[in-house]
Design a protein around this motif. Structure first.
Motif, PDB file in Angstrom:
ATOM      1  N   GLY A 157      -6.594  19.911  16.357  1.00 31.24           N
ATOM      2  CA  GLY A 157      -6.765  21.058  15.468  1.00 31.24           C
ATOM      3  C   GLY A 157      -5.434  21.641  15.049  1.00 31.24           C
ATOM      4  N   GLY A 158      -5.383  22.159  13.843  1.00 27.71           N
ATOM      5  CA  GLY A 158      -4.152  22.738  13.338  1.00 27.71           C
ATOM      6  C   GLY A 158      -3.179  21.667  12.871  1.00 27.71           C
ATOM      7  N   TYR A 159      -1.920  22.066  12.747  1.00 29.25           N
ATOM      8  CA  TYR A 159      -0.903  21.170  12.206  1.00 29.25           C
ATOM      9  C   TYR A 159       0.381  21.265  13.023  1.00 29.25           C
ATOM     10  CZ  TYR A 159      -4.057  20.960   8.246  1.00 29.25           C
ATOM     11  OH  TYR A 159      -5.169  20.772   7.468  1.00 29.25           O
ATOM     12  N   SER A 160       0.943  20.106  13.307  1.00 28.29           N
ATOM     13  CA  SER A 160       2.243  20.056  13.969  1.00 28.29           C
ATOM     14  C   SER A 160       3.320  19.982  12.896  1.00 28.29           C
ATOM     15  CB  SER A 160       2.341  18.830  14.881  1.00 28.29           C
ATOM     16  OG  SER A 160       1.390  18.909  15.930  1.00 28.29           O
ATOM     17  N   VAL A 161       4.280  20.890  12.976  1.00 26.17           N
ATOM     18  CA  VAL A 161       5.401  20.884  12.043  1.00 26.17           C
ATOM     19  C   VAL A 161       6.544  20.134  12.719  1.00 26.17           C
ATOM     20  CG1 VAL A 161       6.993  22.295  10.694  1.00 26.17           C
ATOM     21  CG2 VAL A 161       4.652  23.081  11.082  1.00 26.17           C
ATOM     22  N   VAL A 162       7.049  19.082  12.050  1.00 24.79           N
ATOM     23  CA  VAL A 162       8.040  18.206  12.670  1.00 24.79           C
ATOM     24  C   VAL A 162       9.365  18.271  11.926  1.00 24.79           C
ATOM     25  CG1 VAL A 162       6.246  16.652  13.516  1.00 24.79           C
ATOM     26  CG2 VAL A 162       7.336  16.187  11.309  1.00 24.79           C
ATOM     27  N   ASP A 163      10.443  17.920  12.660  1.00 25.18           N
ATOM     28  CA  ASP A 163      11.751  17.819  12.021  1.00 25.18           C
ATOM     29  C   ASP A 163      11.996  16.371  11.613  1.00 25.18           C
ATOM     30  OD1 ASP A 163      12.373  16.458  14.351  1.00 25.18           O
ATOM     31  OD2 ASP A 163      14.106  17.698  14.859  1.00 25.18           O
ATOM     32  N   ARG A 164      13.224  16.061  11.204  1.00 21.15           N
ATOM     33  CA  ARG A 164      13.526  14.726  10.685  1.00 21.15           C
ATOM     34  C   ARG A 164      13.373  13.637  11.740  1.00 21.15           C
ATOM     35  NH1 ARG A 164      18.738  13.614  12.416  1.00 21.15           N
ATOM     36  NH2 ARG A 164      19.909  15.424  13.155  1.00 21.15           N
ATOM     37  N   THR A 165      13.423  14.004  13.024  1.00 19.26           N
ATOM     38  CA  THR A 165      13.277  13.007  14.085  1.00 19.26           C
ATOM     39  C   THR A 165      11.824  12.812  14.495  1.00 19.26           C
ATOM     40  OG1 THR A 165      13.495  14.591  15.916  1.00 19.26           O
ATOM     41  CG2 THR A 165      15.532  13.704  14.971  1.00 19.26           C
ATOM     42  N   VAL A 200      -0.973  10.191   5.818  1.00 17.49           N
ATOM     43  CA  VAL A 200      -0.892   8.741   6.023  1.00 17.49           C
ATOM     44  C   VAL A 200      -2.074   8.306   6.880  1.00 17.49           C
ATOM     45  CG1 VAL A 200       0.435   6.860   7.052  1.00 17.49           C
ATOM     46  CG2 VAL A 200       1.623   8.686   5.829  1.00 17.49           C
ATOM     47  N   ASP A 201      -2.798   7.296   6.408  1.00 18.04           N
ATOM     48  CA  ASP A 201      -3.898   6.730   7.184  1.00 18.04           C
ATOM     49  C   ASP A 201      -3.293   5.828   8.261  1.00 18.04           C
ATOM     50  OD1 ASP A 201      -6.042   5.337   8.246  1.00 18.04           O
ATOM     51  OD2 ASP A 201      -7.081   5.166   6.327  1.00 18.04           O
ATOM     52  N   LEU A 202      -3.283   6.318   9.490  1.00 15.36           N
ATOM     53  CA  LEU A 202      -2.625   5.584  10.570  1.00 15.36           C
ATOM     54  C   LEU A 202      -3.337   4.275  10.908  1.00 15.36           C
ATOM     55  CD1 LEU A 202      -1.720   8.548  12.954  1.00 15.36           C
ATOM     56  CD2 LEU A 202      -0.291   7.440  11.225  1.00 15.36           C
ATOM     57  N   VAL A 203      -4.594   4.144  10.480  1.00 13.55           N
ATOM     58  CA  VAL A 203      -5.340   2.913  10.762  1.00 13.55           C
ATOM     59  C   VAL A 203      -4.928   1.802   9.802  1.00 13.55           C
ATOM     60  CG1 VAL A 203      -7.624   1.851  10.860  1.00 13.55           C
ATOM     61  CG2 VAL A 203      -7.287   4.184  11.726  1.00 13.55           C
ATOM     62  N   SER A 204      -4.835   2.134   8.512  1.00 14.04           N
ATOM     63  CA  SER A 204      -4.575   1.096   7.510  1.00 14.04           C
ATOM     64  C   SER A 204      -3.103   0.968   7.119  1.00 14.04           C
ATOM     65  CB  SER A 204      -5.407   1.369   6.250  1.00 14.04           C
ATOM     66  OG  SER A 204      -5.050   2.627   5.688  1.00 14.04           O
ATOM     67  N   THR A 259       5.459   3.518   8.404  1.00 16.98           N
ATOM     68  CA  THR A 259       5.199   4.299   7.186  1.00 16.98           C
ATOM     69  C   THR A 259       5.499   5.777   7.396  1.00 16.98           C
ATOM     70  OG1 THR A 259       3.486   2.732   6.492  1.00 16.98           O
ATOM     71  CG2 THR A 259       3.472   4.900   5.455  1.00 16.98           C
ATOM     72  N   VAL A 260       5.017   6.338   8.498  1.00 17.29           N
ATOM     73  CA  VAL A 260       5.256   7.765   8.756  1.00 17.29           C
ATOM     74  C   VAL A 260       6.753   8.038   8.872  1.00 17.29           C
ATOM     75  CG1 VAL A 260       4.921   9.650  10.398  1.00 17.29           C
ATOM     76  CG2 VAL A 260       3.015   8.137   9.836  1.00 17.29           C
ATOM     77  N   GLU A 261       7.469   7.154   9.558  1.00 11.72           N
ATOM     78  CA  GLU A 261       8.916   7.336   9.704  1.00 11.72           C
ATOM     79  C   GLU A 261       9.608   7.306   8.345  1.00 11.72           C
ATOM     80  OE1 GLU A 261       7.020   5.390  11.450  1.00 11.72           O
ATOM     81  OE2 GLU A 261       7.280   6.000  13.549  1.00 11.72           O
ATOM     82  N   ALA A 262       9.172   6.395   7.465  1.00  8.59           N
ATOM     83  CA  ALA A 262       9.767   6.318   6.128  1.00  8.59           C
ATOM     84  C   ALA A 262       9.492   7.593   5.336  1.00  8.59           C
ATOM     85  CB  ALA A 262       9.221   5.101   5.380  1.00  8.59           C
ATOM     86  N   VAL A 263       8.276   8.109   5.452  1.00 10.05           N
ATOM     87  CA  VAL A 263       7.920   9.339   4.734  1.00 10.05           C
ATOM     88  C   VAL A 263       8.788  10.502   5.205  1.00 10.05           C
ATOM     89  CG1 VAL A 263       6.108  11.054   4.378  1.00 10.05           C
ATOM     90  CG2 VAL A 263       5.560   8.618   4.225  1.00 10.05           C
ATOM     91  N   THR A 319       1.271   3.639   1.971  1.00 10.28           N
ATOM     92  CA  THR A 319       0.567   2.605   2.731  1.00 10.28           C
ATOM     93  C   THR A 319       1.528   1.687   3.475  1.00 10.28           C
ATOM     94  OG1 THR A 319       0.541   1.189   0.758  1.00 10.28           O
ATOM     95  CG2 THR A 319      -1.384   2.615   1.128  1.00 10.28           C
ATOM     96  N   SER A 320       2.829   1.810   3.148  1.00  7.92           N
ATOM     97  CA  SER A 320       3.843   1.003   3.823  1.00  7.92           C
ATOM     98  C   SER A 320       5.180   1.720   3.705  1.00  7.92           C
ATOM     99  CB  SER A 320       3.934  -0.393   3.188  1.00  7.92           C
ATOM    100  OG  SER A 320       4.622  -0.315   1.946  1.00  7.92           O
ATOM    101  N   PRO A 321       6.194   1.299   4.472  1.00 13.37           N
ATOM    102  CA  PRO A 321       7.509   1.949   4.378  1.00 13.37           C
ATOM    103  C   PRO A 321       8.149   1.828   2.999  1.00 13.37           C
ATOM    104  CG  PRO A 321       7.333   0.687   6.408  1.00 13.37           C
ATOM    105  CD  PRO A 321       6.143   0.324   5.576  1.00 13.37           C
ATOM    106  N   ASP A 322       7.694   0.868   2.192  1.00  5.03           N
ATOM    107  CA  ASP A 322       8.260   0.672   0.855  1.00  5.03           C
ATOM    108  C   ASP A 322       7.395   1.278  -0.240  1.00  5.03           C
ATOM    109  OD1 ASP A 322      10.408  -0.852   1.909  1.00  5.03           O
ATOM    110  OD2 ASP A 322       9.090  -2.610   2.025  1.00  5.03           O
TER     111      ASP A 322
END
Length: 235
Positions: A120-128, A147-151, A156-160, A181-184
């Motif tokens: 529940g809620g949202y985690s706010v993250v830094d660049r790391t 990002v759909d972590l399944v597909s 991908t998340v790291e690239a975003v 959907t991918s790092p590119d």
């Protein structure tokens, strides 16, 4: 008689270095007492600078136990370590301010994105990717990572987050969601409703400059995946 006078003179000369050493020792002992045990130079004030999101009490309460301690005996390294345990703090420096103060200089982590928390809620993250805050709603000044972590392909998340971290603050604030959907294949959806096809995280500073120039013209899609040949569609 003359011999006795000369002997006394020699003894006085011999005692002078010893007396000088004793005088220095007395002065040093006095200074040590004033610095290390005297109530004259104890911590009475704590200043905190560098705060943006954090409230002062969140930092000051970790340092205020040093109040009343002789300033010279304060373990500044231990205080810095305690302050750096606060998730939003990237670095902390504690300096003595004579005669009776401590100054805490904080560098906060920069939130770059919000990620939905399964609990529940949202985690706010830094660049790391480190969670620095937890909010019930998506903060208005950071984008939501969608990002759909399944597909989605690994990375991908790291690239975003790399793309979002590389954006100028005024441009990042215009991004509502970021995904792919991918790092590119990073895609940014702006708060204006327009979409930005970003591509990979490489050349992010160049792509940001190109996008800022393109935003001067209304469009539905801004494609900066190849910054040397950007494309706009719709309007």
């Amino acid at each position: 008689r003359r011999f006795a006078e000369r002997a006394r003179a020699r003894r006085r000369l011999a005692l002078r270095p010893l007396l000088a050493v004793l005088a220095v020792l007395v002065v040093v002992a006095g200074l040590a007492y004033v610095l290390l045990w005297s109530p004259l130079l104890v911590v009475r004030e704590v200043g905190v600078v560098g705060l943006e999101r954090l409230e002062r009490p969140a930092v000051a309460e970790l340092v205020e136990p040093a109040v009343g301690t002789p300033l010279a005996r304060v373990d500044t390294a231990a205080l810095e370590e305690a302050v750096e345990q606060v998730p939003l703090v990237e670095t902390a420096t504690v300096a003595r301010v004579w005669p009776s103060g401590l100054e805490v200089r904080v560098v906060e982590r920069v939130p770059v994105a919000a990620v939905a928390d399964p609990a529940g809620g949202y985690s706010v993250v830094d660049r790391t990717g480190l969670t620095v805050l937890h909010e019930a709603e998506v903060p208005t000044d950071v984008p939501l990572v969608a990002v759909d972590l399944v597909s989605a392909r690994p990375g991908t998340v790291e690239a975003v987050t790399r793309v979002l971290d590389g954006l100028p603050p005024d441009l990042r604030e215009q991004v509502a969601t970021a995904g792919g959907t991918s790092p590119d294949d990073v895609v940014l959806d702006l708060r204006s409703g327009a979409r930005v096809v970003w591509g990979g995280a490489e050349e992010t500073p160049v792509k940001a400059d190109v996008l800022l120039a393109l935003l001067q013209r209304p469009a539905a899609v801004y494609d900066v995946s190849s910054p040397a040949a950007p494309v706009t569609r719709g309007g």
